[in-house]
Scaffold this motif. Structure first.
Motif, PDB file in Angstrom:
ATOM      1  N   ASP A  76       0.923  -1.209   0.205  1.00 28.22           N
ATOM      2  CA  ASP A  76      -0.081  -0.251   0.062  1.00 28.22           C
ATOM      3  C   ASP A  76       0.913   1.237  -0.110  1.00 28.22           C
ATOM      4  N   PRO A  77       0.611   2.353  -0.695  1.00 27.82           N
ATOM      5  CA  PRO A  77       1.256   3.538  -0.883  1.00 27.82           C
ATOM      6  C   PRO A  77       1.147   4.219   0.413  1.00 27.82           C
ATOM      7  N   VAL A  78       2.159   4.844   0.688  1.00 29.41           N
ATOM      8  CA  VAL A  78       2.256   6.271   1.696  1.00 29.41           C
ATOM      9  C   VAL A  78       2.583   7.328   1.235  1.00 29.41           C
ATOM     10  N   ALA A  79       1.758   8.291   1.214  1.00 27.21           N
ATOM     11  CA  ALA A  79       2.001   9.495   0.107  1.00 27.21           C
ATOM     12  C   ALA A  79       2.153  10.607   0.766  1.00 27.21           C
ATOM     13  N   ASP A  80       2.924  11.636   0.364  1.00 26.62           N
ATOM     14  CA  ASP A  80       2.833  12.959   0.839  1.00 26.62           C
ATOM     15  C   ASP A  80       3.087  13.730  -0.246  1.00 26.62           C
ATOM     16  N   PRO A  81       3.291  15.240  -0.222  1.00 31.11           N
ATOM     17  CA  PRO A  81       3.319  15.910  -1.511  1.00 31.11           C
ATOM     18  C   PRO A  81       4.465  15.701  -2.244  1.00 31.11           C
ATOM     19  N   ALA A  82       5.623  15.323  -1.666  1.00 30.01           N
ATOM     20  CA  ALA A  82       6.868  15.084  -2.412  1.00 30.01           C
ATOM     21  C   ALA A  82       7.107  13.805  -3.206  1.00 30.01           C
ATOM     22  N   ARG A  83       6.458  12.771  -2.458  1.00 30.66           N
ATOM     23  CA  ARG A  83       6.745  11.423  -2.808  1.00 30.66           C
ATOM     24  C   ARG A  83       5.869  10.425  -2.363  1.00 30.66           C
ATOM     25  N   THR A  84       5.878   9.318  -2.898  1.00 29.99           N
ATOM     26  CA  THR A  84       4.864   8.356  -2.558  1.00 29.99           C
ATOM     27  C   THR A  84       5.787   7.003  -2.345  1.00 29.99           C
ATOM     28  N   THR A  85       5.721   6.523  -1.438  1.00 32.52           N
ATOM     29  CA  THR A  85       6.717   5.143  -0.851  1.00 32.52           C
ATOM     30  C   THR A  85       5.631   3.920  -0.679  1.00 32.52           C
ATOM     31  N   TYR A  86       6.430   2.753  -1.280  1.00 33.33           N
ATOM     32  CA  TYR A  86       5.903   1.575  -1.326  1.00 33.33           C
ATOM     33  C   TYR A  86       6.576   0.552  -0.645  1.00 33.33           C
ATOM     34  N   ARG A  87       6.270  -0.386   0.036  1.00 28.33           N
ATOM     35  CA  ARG A  87       6.909  -1.472   0.769  1.00 28.33           C
ATOM     36  C   ARG A  87       6.973  -2.569  -0.831  1.00 28.33           C
ATOM     37  N   VAL A  88       8.375  -3.141  -0.863  1.00 28.03           N
ATOM     38  CA  VAL A  88       8.548  -3.870  -1.870  1.00 28.03           C
ATOM     39  C   VAL A  88       8.645  -5.339  -1.105  1.00 28.03           C
ATOM     40  N   ARG A  89       7.901  -6.248  -1.841  1.00 27.32           N
ATOM     41  CA  ARG A  89       8.092  -7.796  -1.281  1.00 27.32           C
ATOM     42  C   ARG A  89       8.275  -8.672  -2.612  1.00 27.32           C
ATOM     43  N   PRO A  90       8.832  -9.771  -2.117  1.00 29.12           N
ATOM     44  CA  PRO A  90       8.890 -10.732  -3.221  1.00 29.12           C
ATOM     45  C   PRO A  90       7.500 -11.506  -3.396  1.00 29.12           C
ATOM     46  N   VAL A  91       7.328 -12.017  -4.539  1.00 30.73           N
ATOM     47  CA  VAL A  91       5.980 -12.776  -4.873  1.00 30.73           C
ATOM     48  C   VAL A  91       6.350 -14.139  -4.497  1.00 30.73           C
ATOM     49  N   ARG A  92       5.816 -14.834  -3.669  1.00 30.87           N
ATOM     50  CA  ARG A  92       6.099 -16.328  -3.211  1.00 30.87           C
ATOM     51  C   ARG A  92       5.046 -17.059  -4.078  1.00 30.87           C
TER      52      ARG A  92
END
Length: 94
Positions: free
Chosen positions: A60-76
């Motif tokens: 899920d994205p975590v957004a602020d005005p300057a950027r959006t951050t996502y957690r990256v996970r391997p697909v099992r």
């Protein structure tokens, strides 16, 4: 992929407002070498290729005005069952 599977070093994708994408993980401090306590960038092209191939997924994205951050996970991939069930007709005959 080894870094992505390491649960001790979570990987994040940051998408900046200008569209720049950066994959990174937190490197813990190593008192033996005196290095760490910083984010380390991963090769963007290789991570994008893994994402396009379906080998990693974004949380899920975590957004602020300057950027959006996502957690990256391997697909099992689902594992095959240890043994397969017999068809019903074979069980009834036994």
């Amino acid at each position: 992929m080894r870094i992505l599977h390491d649960t001790g070093a979570p990987v994040f994708l940051t998408v900046h407002a200008d569209g720049r994408r950066r994959y990174r993980y937190w490197q813990a401090f190593d008192p033996r070498t005196g290095r760490g306590s910083c984010y380390v960038a991963l090769p963007t092209a290789e991570c994008e290729a893994l994402l396009a191939a379906g080998r990693i997924t974004l949380g899920d994205p975590v957004a602020d005005p300057a950027r959006t951050t996502y957690r990256v996970r391997p697909v099992r991939k689902p594992t095959a069952p240890a043994r397969t069930a017999r068809p019903r007709a074979a069980r009834a005959a036994a």
